[in-house]
Design an enzyme around this catalytic site. Sequence first.
Site, PDB file in Angstrom:
ATOM      1  N   LYS A  13       0.871  -1.074   0.007  1.00  0.00           N
ATOM      2  CA  LYS A  13      -0.033  -0.047  -0.073  1.00  0.00           C
ATOM      3  C   LYS A  13       0.821   1.349  -0.099  1.00  0.00           C
ATOM      4  O   LYS A  13       0.503   2.177  -0.584  1.00  0.00           O
ATOM      5  CB  LYS A  13      -0.925  -0.077   1.324  1.00  0.00           C
ATOM      6  CG  LYS A  13      -1.964  -1.241   1.374  1.00  0.00           C
ATOM      7  CD  LYS A  13      -2.887  -1.097   2.507  1.00  0.00           C
ATOM      8  CE  LYS A  13      -2.020  -1.005   3.911  1.00  0.00           C
ATOM      9  NZ  LYS A  13      -1.462  -2.327   4.483  1.00  0.00           N
ATOM     10  N   ARG A  88      -9.271   0.860   8.964  1.00  0.00           N
ATOM     11  CA  ARG A  88      -9.074  -0.544   9.359  1.00  0.00           C
ATOM     12  C   ARG A  88     -10.076  -1.142  10.122  1.00  0.00           C
ATOM     13  O   ARG A  88     -10.259  -2.557  10.458  1.00  0.00           O
ATOM     14  CB  ARG A  88      -7.926  -0.678  10.347  1.00  0.00           C
ATOM     15  CG  ARG A  88      -6.710  -0.839   9.212  1.00  0.00           C
ATOM     16  CD  ARG A  88      -5.546  -0.756  10.538  1.00  0.00           C
ATOM     17  NE  ARG A  88      -4.191  -1.308  10.279  1.00  0.00           N
ATOM     18  CZ  ARG A  88      -3.049  -0.686   9.651  1.00  0.00           C
ATOM     19  NH1 ARG A  88      -3.064   0.522   9.324  1.00  0.00           N
ATOM     20  NH2 ARG A  88      -1.964  -1.369   9.618  1.00  0.00           N
ATOM     21  N   ARG A 127      12.080  -5.977   4.916  1.00  0.00           N
ATOM     22  CA  ARG A 127      12.108  -4.578   4.527  1.00  0.00           C
ATOM     23  C   ARG A 127      12.577  -3.660   5.344  1.00  0.00           C
ATOM     24  O   ARG A 127      12.813  -3.522   6.519  1.00  0.00           O
ATOM     25  CB  ARG A 127      10.430  -4.394   4.481  1.00  0.00           C
ATOM     26  CG  ARG A 127      10.067  -2.993   4.933  1.00  0.00           C
ATOM     27  CD  ARG A 127       8.483  -2.941   4.712  1.00  0.00           C
ATOM     28  NE  ARG A 127       7.670  -2.922   5.877  1.00  0.00           N
ATOM     29  CZ  ARG A 127       6.155  -2.793   5.752  1.00  0.00           C
ATOM     30  NH1 ARG A 127       5.812  -2.515   4.940  1.00  0.00           N
ATOM     31  NH2 ARG A 127       5.835  -2.585   6.934  1.00  0.00           N
ATOM     32  N   ARG A 161      11.291  -0.826  10.546  1.00  0.00           N
ATOM     33  CA  ARG A 161      10.312  -0.715  11.714  1.00  0.00           C
ATOM     34  C   ARG A 161      10.482  -1.696  12.763  1.00  0.00           C
ATOM     35  O   ARG A 161      10.587  -2.995  12.584  1.00  0.00           O
ATOM     36  CB  ARG A 161       8.851  -0.798  11.013  1.00  0.00           C
ATOM     37  CG  ARG A 161       8.483   0.489  10.240  1.00  0.00           C
ATOM     38  CD  ARG A 161       7.401   0.114   9.457  1.00  0.00           C
ATOM     39  NE  ARG A 161       6.137  -0.426  10.313  1.00  0.00           N
ATOM     40  CZ  ARG A 161       4.880  -0.456   9.758  1.00  0.00           C
ATOM     41  NH1 ARG A 161       4.670   0.159   8.448  1.00  0.00           N
ATOM     42  NH2 ARG A 161       3.992  -1.033  10.481  1.00  0.00           N
TER      43      ARG A 161
HETATM   44  P1  AMP Z   1       0.993   0.784   9.218  1.00  0.00           P
HETATM   45  O1  AMP Z   1       2.012   1.491   9.077  1.00  0.00           O
HETATM   46  O2  AMP Z   1      -0.454   1.023   8.486  1.00  0.00           O
HETATM   47  O3  AMP Z   1       1.206  -0.936   9.097  1.00  0.00           O
HETATM   48  O4  AMP Z   1       0.456   0.818  10.812  1.00  0.00           O
HETATM   49  C1  AMP Z   1       1.213   0.372  11.703  1.00  0.00           C
HETATM   50  C2  AMP Z   1       0.391   0.316  13.141  1.00  0.00           C
HETATM   51  O5  AMP Z   1      -0.221   1.731  13.484  1.00  0.00           O
HETATM   52  C3  AMP Z   1      -0.434  -0.585  13.091  1.00  0.00           C
HETATM   53  O6  AMP Z   1      -0.143  -2.031  13.356  1.00  0.00           O
HETATM   54  C4  AMP Z   1      -1.760  -0.161  14.116  1.00  0.00           C
HETATM   55  O7  AMP Z   1      -1.067  -0.547  15.428  1.00  0.00           O
HETATM   56  C5  AMP Z   1      -1.542   1.256  13.853  1.00  0.00           C
HETATM   57  N1  AMP Z   1      -2.385   1.921  13.060  1.00  0.00           N
HETATM   58  C6  AMP Z   1      -2.262   2.289  11.850  1.00  0.00           C
HETATM   59  N2  AMP Z   1      -3.429   2.689  11.335  1.00  0.00           N
HETATM   60  C7  AMP Z   1      -4.378   2.382  12.080  1.00  0.00           C
HETATM   61  C8  AMP Z   1      -5.760   2.485  12.024  1.00  0.00           C
HETATM   62  N3  AMP Z   1      -6.531   3.031  10.997  1.00  0.00           N
HETATM   63  N4  AMP Z   1      -6.365   2.077  13.083  1.00  0.00           N
HETATM   64  C9  AMP Z   1      -5.885   1.552  14.142  1.00  0.00           C
HETATM   65  N5  AMP Z   1      -4.805   1.151  14.162  1.00  0.00           N
HETATM   66  C10 AMP Z   1      -3.946   1.894  13.250  1.00  0.00           C
END
Ligand code: AMP
Length: 215
Positions: A13, A88, A127, A161
């Site tokens: 994404k 989400r 990554r 990360r």
């Molecule tokens: P991502 O970078 O999108 O993989 O997000 C990293 C982490 O941030 C996720 O594992 C969640 O803990 C939190 N997170 C990001 N976006 C959301 C969302 N829309 N709703 C809830 N938690 C989120």
Amino acid sequence: MNIILLGPPGAGKGTQARKLVDERKMIQLSTGDMLREAKDSGTEMGKIVADVMARGDLVTDEIVIGLIREKLEAGNSGGGYIFDGFPRTLAQADALGSLLGDLNEPLDAVIEMRVNDEALVQRITARSTCGSCGEVYNDHTKPIPADGKCSNCGGTEFKRRSDDNEESLRTRLLAYYKQTSPLIGYYYAKGDLETVDGMGEMDAVAAEISDLLNG
Ligand code: AMP
């Protein structure tokens, strides 16, 4: 044009969103990036979400909806918004519908990026990203250049990360299937869902997305 990129962690994404930003001047709204920023700069909210993110669980709807509301209300939609990692949950999807409705902004497409779980583990555990521009690398398929300089910006610092480990990934995948994948049915029923094969090469996936957006 406003779109949602929907898919499990590692589906690509963020990578595809970056391409759309470059090529179409769209604005990427990644709640994951916003939360990491809050965590790194040590804000109150950042402290609250740090443990949840490290485990791989979802932070509360209230927090992420607040972050998105702030960005949308600030205006400047440029060539349109790309929602990356948001919504989400069904509650977030409803909230986004209301926010866009209030601003008279359409939701043009929800693009589901389909990938298999094997690939996700491989992609995520391999990554890294450039600390300056966010260019994404993979130890196997797109290693950091031998001269140690980012191919996009020349930066020399690369990050991994802390939640890109197998244990957090298991929790993140579970959260995806339990809380996020119901959105596929939700947007299908609304007639907004498009699906692309996220297993292809980055450029092939980008071409598929481009065709959909031009269609
Ligand atoms: P991502 O970078 O999108 O993989 O997000 C990293 C982490 O941030 C996720 O594992 C969640 O803990 C939190 N997170 C990001 N976006 C959301 C969302 N829309 N709703 C809830 N938690 C989120």
